[in-house]
Design a protein around this motif. Structure first.
Motif, PDB file in Angstrom:
ATOM      1  N   ALA A  99       0.836  -1.209   0.000  1.00 55.75           N
ATOM      2  CA  ALA A  99       0.000   0.000   0.000  1.00 55.75           C
ATOM      3  C   ALA A  99       0.868   1.256   0.000  1.00 55.75           C
ATOM      4  CB  ALA A  99      -0.925  -0.005   1.222  1.00 55.75           C
ATOM      5  N   VAL A 100       1.958   1.232   0.789  1.00 55.79           N
ATOM      6  CA  VAL A 100       2.825   2.413   0.870  1.00 55.79           C
ATOM      7  C   VAL A 100       3.628   2.579  -0.412  1.00 55.79           C
ATOM      8  CG1 VAL A 100       4.845   3.385   2.051  1.00 55.79           C
ATOM      9  CG2 VAL A 100       2.976   2.389   3.385  1.00 55.79           C
ATOM     10  N   ASP A 136      -4.735   3.438  -4.461  1.00 58.67           N
ATOM     11  CA  ASP A 136      -5.936   3.494  -3.627  1.00 58.67           C
ATOM     12  C   ASP A 136      -6.130   2.117  -2.973  1.00 58.67           C
ATOM     13  OD1 ASP A 136      -8.467   3.621  -2.580  1.00 58.67           O
ATOM     14  OD2 ASP A 136      -9.477   4.080  -4.490  1.00 58.67           O
ATOM     15  N   PRO A 137      -6.236   2.068  -1.638  1.00 53.42           N
ATOM     16  CA  PRO A 137      -6.380   0.755  -0.989  1.00 53.42           C
ATOM     17  C   PRO A 137      -7.597  -0.021  -1.470  1.00 53.42           C
ATOM     18  CG  PRO A 137      -6.609   2.557   0.607  1.00 53.42           C
ATOM     19  CD  PRO A 137      -6.149   3.162  -0.671  1.00 53.42           C
ATOM     20  N   ALA A 138      -8.628   0.681  -1.902  1.00 49.30           N
ATOM     21  CA  ALA A 138      -9.808  -0.022  -2.418  1.00 49.30           C
ATOM     22  C   ALA A 138      -9.446  -0.786  -3.697  1.00 49.30           C
ATOM     23  CB  ALA A 138     -10.945   0.967  -2.686  1.00 49.30           C
ATOM     24  N   GLN A 139      -8.565  -0.161  -4.526  1.00 52.52           N
ATOM     25  CA  GLN A 139      -8.136  -0.843  -5.761  1.00 52.52           C
ATOM     26  C   GLN A 139      -7.249  -2.039  -5.432  1.00 52.52           C
ATOM     27  OE1 GLN A 139      -9.231  -0.398  -8.912  1.00 52.52           O
ATOM     28  NE2 GLN A 139      -8.066  -2.282  -9.264  1.00 52.52           N
ATOM     29  N   LEU A 140      -6.362  -1.861  -4.448  1.00 51.99           N
ATOM     30  CA  LEU A 140      -5.512  -2.990  -4.036  1.00 51.99           C
ATOM     31  C   LEU A 140      -6.379  -4.143  -3.534  1.00 51.99           C
ATOM     32  CD1 LEU A 140      -2.662  -1.047  -2.196  1.00 51.99           C
ATOM     33  CD2 LEU A 140      -2.479  -2.272  -4.368  1.00 51.99           C
ATOM     34  N   ARG A 141      -7.448  -3.806  -2.816  1.00 55.51           N
ATOM     35  CA  ARG A 141      -8.380  -4.855  -2.345  1.00 55.51           C
ATOM     36  C   ARG A 141      -9.047  -5.533  -3.543  1.00 55.51           C
ATOM     37  NH1 ARG A 141     -13.544  -3.773  -2.022  1.00 55.51           N
ATOM     38  NH2 ARG A 141     -13.330  -1.577  -1.459  1.00 55.51           N
ATOM     39  N   LEU A 172     -16.460  -9.559   6.227  1.00 55.95           N
ATOM     40  CA  LEU A 172     -15.662  -8.461   6.814  1.00 55.95           C
ATOM     41  C   LEU A 172     -16.254  -7.087   6.512  1.00 55.95           C
ATOM     42  CD1 LEU A 172     -12.887  -8.209   8.368  1.00 55.95           C
ATOM     43  CD2 LEU A 172     -11.927  -7.515   6.172  1.00 55.95           C
ATOM     44  N   MET A 173     -16.848  -6.920   5.326  1.00 62.04           N
ATOM     45  CA  MET A 173     -17.322  -5.585   4.926  1.00 62.04           C
ATOM     46  C   MET A 173     -18.800  -5.367   5.200  1.00 62.04           C
ATOM     47  SD  MET A 173     -15.114  -5.120   1.414  1.00 62.04           S
ATOM     48  CE  MET A 173     -15.657  -3.443   1.115  1.00 62.04           C
ATOM     49  N   ASP A 174     -19.414  -6.270   5.923  1.00 56.89           N
ATOM     50  CA  ASP A 174     -20.833  -6.086   6.244  1.00 56.89           C
ATOM     51  C   ASP A 174     -21.006  -4.752   6.996  1.00 56.89           C
ATOM     52  OD1 ASP A 174     -23.532  -8.015   6.672  1.00 56.89           O
ATOM     53  OD2 ASP A 174     -23.303  -6.333   8.090  1.00 56.89           O
ATOM     54  N   THR A 175     -21.893  -3.914   6.504  1.00 55.83           N
ATOM     55  CA  THR A 175     -21.993  -2.564   7.078  1.00 55.83           C
ATOM     56  C   THR A 175     -22.634  -2.548   8.472  1.00 55.83           C
ATOM     57  OG1 THR A 175     -24.022  -2.256   5.810  1.00 55.83           O
ATOM     58  CG2 THR A 175     -21.998  -1.327   4.887  1.00 55.83           C
ATOM     59  N   ASP A 176     -23.286  -3.653   8.846  1.00 60.71           N
ATOM     60  CA  ASP A 176     -23.870  -3.711  10.202  1.00 60.71           C
ATOM     61  C   ASP A 176     -22.962  -4.466  11.183  1.00 60.71           C
ATOM     62  OD1 ASP A 176     -26.165  -2.337   9.515  1.00 60.71           O
ATOM     63  OD2 ASP A 176     -27.091  -4.158   8.700  1.00 60.71           O
TER      64      ASP A 176
END
Ligand SMILES: NC(=O)C1=CN([C@@H]2O[C@H](COP(=O)(O)OP(=O)(O)OC[C@H]3O[C@@H](n4cnc5c(N)ncnc54)[C@H](OP(=O)(O)O)[C@@H]3O)[C@@H](O)[C@H]2O)C=CC1
Ligand SMILES: O=C(O)[C@@H]1CCC=N1
Length: 271
Positions: free
Chosen positions: A215-216, A221-226, A243-247
């Protein structure tokens, strides 16, 4: 740092525990002579004792910089010993969470140049990040000197207001602990999937370190790396759905984590 004003007039480090030692390790590694460092600490570690600094010796009369790295709760007891150095051109840099510039001015002298800083422990390997903000008595040259000193142990950012430091503390000051806990959690999960503890920890540590370095270094963009890891309907997608569940996932958990740490910083500032 060998020929700097710091090396000539001296650096005083009050409190040389985990954070003080992390910064000291970085400065010594980058050439600050140990003979230019005065450390005040009632219980120095064996590592501190072995560095060849002036340890619990009388302080120099006019040090260039005094770093205050005691716990916020110890400030009232610790600061009076520094008051004789106040109201001059010795620059004070406090790394304490939740100790305001107003509190430091009251203890050290209202005309003392004071920088409030929030570093983090990766400073020990030169990969910290420190946010700084100065009071009205810090000259441009002193702000530059504070930045140069802290740049020796990682990145430095200047804040616009002191109030921003509570959020900084919640994100990057405390943040290494969140990442270490992520390593612990990933290792525990790997063990639960049947891997040995040694292999589980090796995988978790290398994955966090490698992802951070990627990342460094790429600046991507970390979203693109993901997304680069995530094949459609593959394994990562299955993991990220949890992991990305918004609740119930990481976003609300990290939001609450940083909010709690930032709130504690504000609480400490109220005394
Ligand atoms: N650890 C971290 O990741 C970070 C810490 N900070 C800040 O750094 C400061 C220090 O934290 P940390 O290093 O973790 O704490 P530590 O307890 O590890 O270190 C503080 C040191 O100060 C010593 N001390 C206590 N009283 C005095 C005194 N009167 N004079 C001189 N030294 C004294 C302590 O000795 P004893 O143990 O005997 O009390 C201890 O060795 C805190 O204000 C914290 O908010 C900021 C960013 C990150
Ligand atoms: O936990 C603390 O209070 C300190 C400040 C940031 C990291 N450690």
């Amino acid at each position: 740092m060998q020929n700097s004003e710091l090396a000539q007039r001296g650096l005083v480090l009050m409190g040389c525990g985990k954070m003080g030692s992390a910064m000291l390790e970085g400065w010594l590694a980058r050439g600050l002579p140990s003979s230019s460092v005065w450390i005040s600490d009632p219980n120095p570690s064996d590592w501190v004792k072995a560095q060849g600094t002036h340890l619990n010796a009388p302080l120099p009369p006019d040090p260039a910089v005094v770093i205050v790295a005691v716990k916020p709760q110890k400030m009232v007891e610790a600061l009076p010993a520094l008051r004789a150095l106040g109201n001059g051109d010795t620059l004070f840099v406090s790394v304490a969470a939740g100790t305001t510039i107003a509190t430091l001015e009251a203890a050290l002298g209202e005309r003392s140049p004071i920088v409030r800083a929030m570093p983090n422990t990766p400073a020990a390997i030169g990969q910290g990040i420190t946010a700084i903000v100065g009071n009205a008595h810090v000259s441009g040259a002193q702000m530059d000197a504070a930045e140069a000193l802290l740049s020796a142990v990682g990145d430095v950012v200047r804040l616009e207001t002191e109030a921003q430091i509570d959020a900084v503390t919640g994100v990057s000051g405390s943040g290494p602990a969140y990442v270490f806990h992520l390593i612990e959690c990933m290792a525990a999960a790997a063990e639960a999937e049947g891997l040995s503890p040694e292999l589980a920890l090796q995988l978790a540590r290398a994955t966090v370190a490698g992802a951070g370095a990627l990342a460094v270094r790429t600046g991507e963009d970390p979203a693109q790396l993901r997304r680069n890891v995530t094949s459609p309907n593959g394994t990562t997608q299955a993991g990220l759905d949890v992991l990305m569940d918004t609740d119930t996932g990481l976003p609300p958990l990290i939001r609450r984590t940083v909010a709690a740490a930032s709130a504690r910083s504000r609480e400490l500032a109220r005394g």
